[in-house]
Design a protein around this motif. Structure first.
Motif, PDB file in Angstrom:
ATOM      1  N   ALA A  24       2.453 -12.771  -0.716  1.00  0.00           N
ATOM      2  CA  ALA A  24       1.208 -12.006  -0.825  1.00  0.00           C
ATOM      3  C   ALA A  24       0.019 -12.917  -1.134  1.00  0.00           C
ATOM      4  O   ALA A  24      -1.060 -12.770  -0.556  1.00  0.00           O
ATOM      5  CB  ALA A  24       1.349 -10.926  -1.892  1.00  0.00           C
ATOM      6  N   TYR A  25       0.214 -13.863  -2.020  1.00  0.00           N
ATOM      7  CA  TYR A  25      -0.882 -14.760  -2.409  1.00  0.00           C
ATOM      8  C   TYR A  25      -1.282 -15.678  -1.260  1.00  0.00           C
ATOM      9  O   TYR A  25      -2.466 -15.919  -1.028  1.00  0.00           O
ATOM     10  CB  TYR A  25      -0.493 -15.590  -3.631  1.00  0.00           C
ATOM     11  N   ASN A  26      -0.301 -16.180  -0.530  1.00  0.00           N
ATOM     12  CA  ASN A  26      -0.614 -17.058   0.592  1.00  0.00           C
ATOM     13  C   ASN A  26      -1.349 -16.328   1.707  1.00  0.00           C
ATOM     14  O   ASN A  26      -2.114 -16.936   2.444  1.00  0.00           O
ATOM     15  CB  ASN A  26       0.637 -17.748   1.121  1.00  0.00           C
ATOM     16  N   PHE A  27      -1.156 -15.036   1.841  1.00  0.00           N
ATOM     17  CA  PHE A  27      -1.918 -14.258   2.807  1.00  0.00           C
ATOM     18  C   PHE A  27      -3.328 -13.994   2.302  1.00  0.00           C
ATOM     19  O   PHE A  27      -4.299 -14.145   3.024  1.00  0.00           O
ATOM     20  CB  PHE A  27      -1.252 -12.909   3.093  1.00  0.00           C
ATOM     21  N   SER A  28      -3.435 -13.580   1.049  1.00  0.00           N
ATOM     22  CA  SER A  28      -4.724 -13.110   0.539  1.00  0.00           C
ATOM     23  C   SER A  28      -5.567 -14.188  -0.119  1.00  0.00           C
ATOM     24  O   SER A  28      -6.787 -14.123  -0.092  1.00  0.00           O
ATOM     25  CB  SER A  28      -4.498 -11.977  -0.466  1.00  0.00           C
ATOM     26  N   GLY A  29      -4.913 -15.161  -0.784  1.00  0.00           N
ATOM     27  CA  GLY A  29      -5.655 -16.162  -1.540  1.00  0.00           C
ATOM     28  C   GLY A  29      -6.285 -15.582  -2.786  1.00  0.00           C
ATOM     29  O   GLY A  29      -7.137 -16.196  -3.402  1.00  0.00           O
ATOM     30  N   ASP A  30      -5.852 -14.408  -3.189  1.00  0.00           N
ATOM     31  CA  ASP A  30      -6.436 -13.698  -4.318  1.00  0.00           C
ATOM     32  C   ASP A  30      -5.310 -13.243  -5.245  1.00  0.00           C
ATOM     33  O   ASP A  30      -4.448 -12.457  -4.853  1.00  0.00           O
ATOM     34  CB  ASP A  30      -7.214 -12.492  -3.783  1.00  0.00           C
ATOM     35  N   ALA A  31      -5.335 -13.735  -6.487  1.00  0.00           N
ATOM     36  CA  ALA A  31      -4.255 -13.446  -7.433  1.00  0.00           C
ATOM     37  C   ALA A  31      -4.122 -11.952  -7.720  1.00  0.00           C
ATOM     38  O   ALA A  31      -3.013 -11.412  -7.755  1.00  0.00           O
ATOM     39  CB  ALA A  31      -4.466 -14.218  -8.738  1.00  0.00           C
ATOM     40  N   SER A  32      -5.232 -11.269  -7.925  1.00  0.00           N
ATOM     41  CA  SER A  32      -5.135  -9.841  -8.252  1.00  0.00           C
ATOM     42  C   SER A  32      -4.644  -9.031  -7.047  1.00  0.00           C
ATOM     43  O   SER A  32      -3.871  -8.086  -7.203  1.00  0.00           O
ATOM     44  CB  SER A  32      -6.460  -9.292  -8.781  1.00  0.00           C
ATOM     45  N   ALA A  33      -5.064  -9.405  -5.842  1.00  0.00           N
ATOM     46  CA  ALA A  33      -4.576  -8.721  -4.643  1.00  0.00           C
ATOM     47  C   ALA A  33      -3.082  -8.961  -4.470  1.00  0.00           C
ATOM     48  O   ALA A  33      -2.333  -8.046  -4.117  1.00  0.00           O
ATOM     49  CB  ALA A  33      -5.331  -9.192  -3.405  1.00  0.00           C
ATOM     50  N   ALA A  34      -2.642 -10.187  -4.733  1.00  0.00           N
ATOM     51  CA  ALA A  34      -1.215 -10.514  -4.616  1.00  0.00           C
ATOM     52  C   ALA A  34      -0.392  -9.720  -5.626  1.00  0.00           C
ATOM     53  O   ALA A  34       0.686  -9.218  -5.305  1.00  0.00           O
ATOM     54  CB  ALA A  34      -0.996 -12.008  -4.811  1.00  0.00           C
ATOM     55  N   GLU A  35      -0.901  -9.594  -6.832  1.00  0.00           N
ATOM     56  CA  GLU A  35      -0.199  -8.805  -7.852  1.00  0.00           C
ATOM     57  C   GLU A  35      -0.116  -7.339  -7.445  1.00  0.00           C
ATOM     58  O   GLU A  35       0.925  -6.694  -7.604  1.00  0.00           O
ATOM     59  CB  GLU A  35      -0.910  -8.930  -9.200  1.00  0.00           C
ATOM     60  N   GLU A  36      -1.207  -6.823  -6.901  1.00  0.00           N
ATOM     61  CA  GLU A  36      -1.231  -5.428  -6.458  1.00  0.00           C
ATOM     62  C   GLU A  36      -0.220  -5.189  -5.336  1.00  0.00           C
ATOM     63  O   GLU A  36       0.527  -4.212  -5.341  1.00  0.00           O
ATOM     64  CB  GLU A  36      -2.644  -5.068  -5.984  1.00  0.00           C
ATOM     65  N   ILE A  37      -0.191  -6.106  -4.372  1.00  0.00           N
ATOM     66  CA  ILE A  37       0.765  -5.994  -3.262  1.00  0.00           C
ATOM     67  C   ILE A  37       2.189  -6.059  -3.806  1.00  0.00           C
ATOM     68  O   ILE A  37       3.040  -5.264  -3.408  1.00  0.00           O
ATOM     69  CB  ILE A  37       0.520  -7.093  -2.214  1.00  0.00           C
ATOM     70  N   ALA A  38       2.453  -6.997  -4.705  1.00  0.00           N
ATOM     71  CA  ALA A  38       3.801  -7.130  -5.280  1.00  0.00           C
ATOM     72  C   ALA A  38       4.214  -5.846  -5.985  1.00  0.00           C
ATOM     73  O   ALA A  38       5.350  -5.374  -5.824  1.00  0.00           O
ATOM     74  CB  ALA A  38       3.847  -8.320  -6.237  1.00  0.00           C
ATOM     75  N   GLN A  39       3.310  -5.258  -6.754  1.00  0.00           N
ATOM     76  CA  GLN A  39       3.632  -3.999  -7.445  1.00  0.00           C
ATOM     77  C   GLN A  39       3.936  -2.894  -6.447  1.00  0.00           C
ATOM     78  O   GLN A  39       4.903  -2.142  -6.620  1.00  0.00           O
ATOM     79  CB  GLN A  39       2.481  -3.582  -8.359  1.00  0.00           C
ATOM     80  N   GLU A  40       3.133  -2.794  -5.390  1.00  0.00           N
ATOM     81  CA  GLU A  40       3.367  -1.780  -4.353  1.00  0.00           C
ATOM     82  C   GLU A  40       4.727  -1.975  -3.688  1.00  0.00           C
ATOM     83  O   GLU A  40       5.456  -1.013  -3.443  1.00  0.00           O
ATOM     84  CB  GLU A  40       2.273  -1.841  -3.287  1.00  0.00           C
ATOM     85  N   VAL A  41       5.057  -3.233  -3.401  1.00  0.00           N
ATOM     86  CA  VAL A  41       6.316  -3.541  -2.721  1.00  0.00           C
ATOM     87  C   VAL A  41       7.504  -3.158  -3.606  1.00  0.00           C
ATOM     88  O   VAL A  41       8.456  -2.525  -3.149  1.00  0.00           O
ATOM     89  CB  VAL A  41       6.376  -5.031  -2.307  1.00  0.00           C
TER      90      VAL A  41
END
Length: 176
Positions: A24-41
């Motif tokens: 998620a982070y490598n796609f977005s480059g944004d820590a909070s977006a990556a955390e949000e995606i991880a939680q959703e997943v």
């Protein structure tokens, strides 16, 4: 597979959270977006656990779902195609012995690729997946995966080379 127990779910999260976050982070480059995606997943995983078959399918399911969620998030934000290089944040790669300046430049260049080629490169080199797995996850023929990979590597070589030459020229000019 029956629904997961809390202990099984916690074990899966613990074992795979770094991988999910990394994708998620490598796609977005944004820590909070990556955390949000991880939680959703992981929330989705818990909801569909009884439909997965066996625990052996979990890693594949997590990679596929994280990749698709990440692509969806980029689309929602309107980040299709190439992103201006200046708009990309610097990121660090923990626990890897590499030249940090080269790593940061390369990561910026990878994030500037269009979404499908970027996904292929990230899954191949970031997650060490073979082209058959990537084809399955991205729902594309293996030949298309190879094509994206070849073109992306050539594009990255060219951009990295130009980027490096420009930096050297700037240094020479500034020191004159």
């Amino acid at each position: 597979m029956k629904s997961m127990t809390r202990t099984e779910f916690e074990s899966i999260v613990s074992e795979h959270q770094a991988m999910v976050y990394s994708i998620a982070y490598n796609f977005s480059g944004d820590a909070s977006a990556a955390e949000e995606i991880a939680q959703e997943v992981f929330l989705q995983l818990f909801k569909v656990s009884d439909q997965l078959g066996t625990l052996a399918h979990v890693k594949h399911w997590l990679r596929r779902t994280t990749t698709h969620r990440s692509i969806d998030q980029l689309r929602r934000k309107g980040r299709r195609g190439e992103v201006p290089m200046d708009a990309l944040p610097e990121i660090s790669v923990p626990n890897r012995e590499r030249d940090p300046l080269i790593t940061q430049r390369l990561q910026r260049l990878v994030r500037a690729l269009p979404e499908k080629p970027r996904a292929v490169v990230l899954l191949r080199y970031g997650e060490d997946m073979d082209v058959e797995e990537i084809g399955e996850i991205l729902e594309m023929p293996v030949a298309t995966v190879w094509s994206h990979l070849k073109r992306s590597i050539a594009m990255l070589r060219d951009k990295f080379s130009l980027d490096t030459e420009e930096k050297h020229e700037r240094v020479r000019t500034e020191s004159s």
